[in-house]
Write a protein that holds these residues in place. Structure first.
Motif, mmCIF file in Angstrom:
data_model
loop_
_atom_site.group_PDB
_atom_site.id
_atom_site.type_symbol
_atom_site.label_atom_id
_atom_site.label_comp_id
_atom_site.label_asym_id
_atom_site.label_seq_id
_atom_site.Cartn_x
_atom_site.Cartn_y
_atom_site.Cartn_z
ATOM 1 N N PRO A 1 0.824 -1.207 0.000
ATOM 2 C CA PRO A 1 0.000 0.000 0.000
ATOM 3 C C PRO A 1 0.860 1.260 0.000
ATOM 4 N N THR A 2 0.286 2.314 -0.529
ATOM 5 C CA THR A 2 0.973 3.601 -0.552
ATOM 6 C C THR A 2 0.932 4.219 0.850
ATOM 7 N N PRO A 3 1.766 5.214 1.122
ATOM 8 C CA PRO A 3 1.726 5.860 2.443
ATOM 9 C C PRO A 3 0.375 6.485 2.770
ATOM 10 N N GLU A 4 -0.322 7.015 1.761
ATOM 11 C CA GLU A 4 -1.639 7.591 2.012
ATOM 12 C C GLU A 4 -2.627 6.510 2.426
ATOM 13 N N GLU A 5 -2.550 5.364 1.753
ATOM 14 C CA GLU A 5 -3.422 4.243 2.121
ATOM 15 C C GLU A 5 -3.091 3.723 3.514
ATOM 16 N N MET A 6 -1.828 3.696 3.859
ATOM 17 C CA MET A 6 -1.425 3.240 5.195
ATOM 18 C C MET A 6 -1.930 4.198 6.266
ATOM 19 N N ASP A 7 -1.862 5.506 5.983
ATOM 20 C CA ASP A 7 -2.374 6.484 6.948
ATOM 21 C C ASP A 7 -3.880 6.335 7.135
ATOM 22 N N THR A 8 -4.592 6.099 6.039
ATOM 23 C CA THR A 8 -6.037 5.895 6.131
ATOM 24 C C THR A 8 -6.349 4.643 6.944
ATOM 25 N N LEU A 9 -5.615 3.584 6.692
ATOM 26 C CA LEU A 9 -5.826 2.339 7.435
ATOM 27 C C LEU A 9 -5.482 2.509 8.915
ATOM 28 N N LYS A 10 -4.393 3.209 9.191
ATOM 29 C CA LYS A 10 -4.018 3.459 10.583
ATOM 30 C C LYS A 10 -5.069 4.300 11.294
ATOM 31 N N LEU A 11 -5.629 5.272 10.589
ATOM 32 C CA LEU A 11 -6.660 6.115 11.180
ATOM 33 C C LEU A 11 -7.924 5.307 11.476
#
Length: 189
Positions: free
Chosen positions: A61-71
């Motif tokens: 996953p891209t960093p943006e996707e990882m941030d969304t998942l973490k959120l």
């Protein structure tokens, strides 16, 4: 030598020469992650079946996707105390209002868990926090604190129901002064 082969148990003979593989039933696909032995040819080349996008490894996953998942995971963690509130309130209601070991333990746990949660707010969310989602994590932490305060309110409700909170006038009688009557009445004979 033939007598030695006959003395061997059947399971040992089956281990040395396993039964042939069962024929594949047409129309039933292999489960995901278990490609059939027919998918690779004898030469070691990959068959066209393995080039199917279902069998390809997952892309990172891209960093943006990882941030969304973490959120999303952080919100799940923040709202988790609210999911246990109905059961906690029901158990406290069912434990009764008398001072017994079970009701005292329930009250202790009703205060201990939220207080420990409030003390460890930052530790609960360190694995979800990154530089890009730090401002959004503040909202998540505030929601987590609100859920813990709500859990504390359930504990305060139980203590009040047990009569342990000094909320009535009779609880403070030791600090009140004795009233001086304005008149005295004496019964007549």
């Amino acid at each position: 030598m033939t007598s030695a082969k006959q003395d061997v148990p059947s399971w040992v003979a089956q281990l040395s020469s396993p039964p042939p593989a069962k024929a594949r039933i047409p129309g039933i696909p292999d489960p995901l992650g278990y490609p059939s032995s027919q998918s690779q040819t004898a030469s070691g080349k990959v068959s066209p079946k393995q080039k199917d996008p279902k069998n390809q490894p997952r892309k990172q996953p891209t960093p943006e996707e990882m941030d969304t998942l973490k959120l999303k995971k952080a919100w799940e963690t923040a709202l988790a105390p609210a999911k246990s509130l109905p059961m906690t309130a029901f158990m406290m209601y069912m434990s009764g209002n008398s001072l017994q070991i079970f009701s005292i333990m329930m009250v202790f746990m009703a205060f201990k868990n939220p207080l420990m949660g409030l003390l460890n707010v930052n530790a609960a969310f360190t694995r979800f926090e990154s530089e890009s989602n730090r401002d959004k994590m503040l909202q998540v932490k505030m929601a987590y604190v609100a859920m813990q305060v709500l859990a504390l309110a359930v504990g305060v409700w139980k203590i009040n129901a047990m009569g342990l909170l000094p909320t009535t006038r009779s609880d403070w009688l030791a600090w009140e002064h004795l009233r001086e009557p304005l008149e005295r009445a004496v019964p007549a004979l």
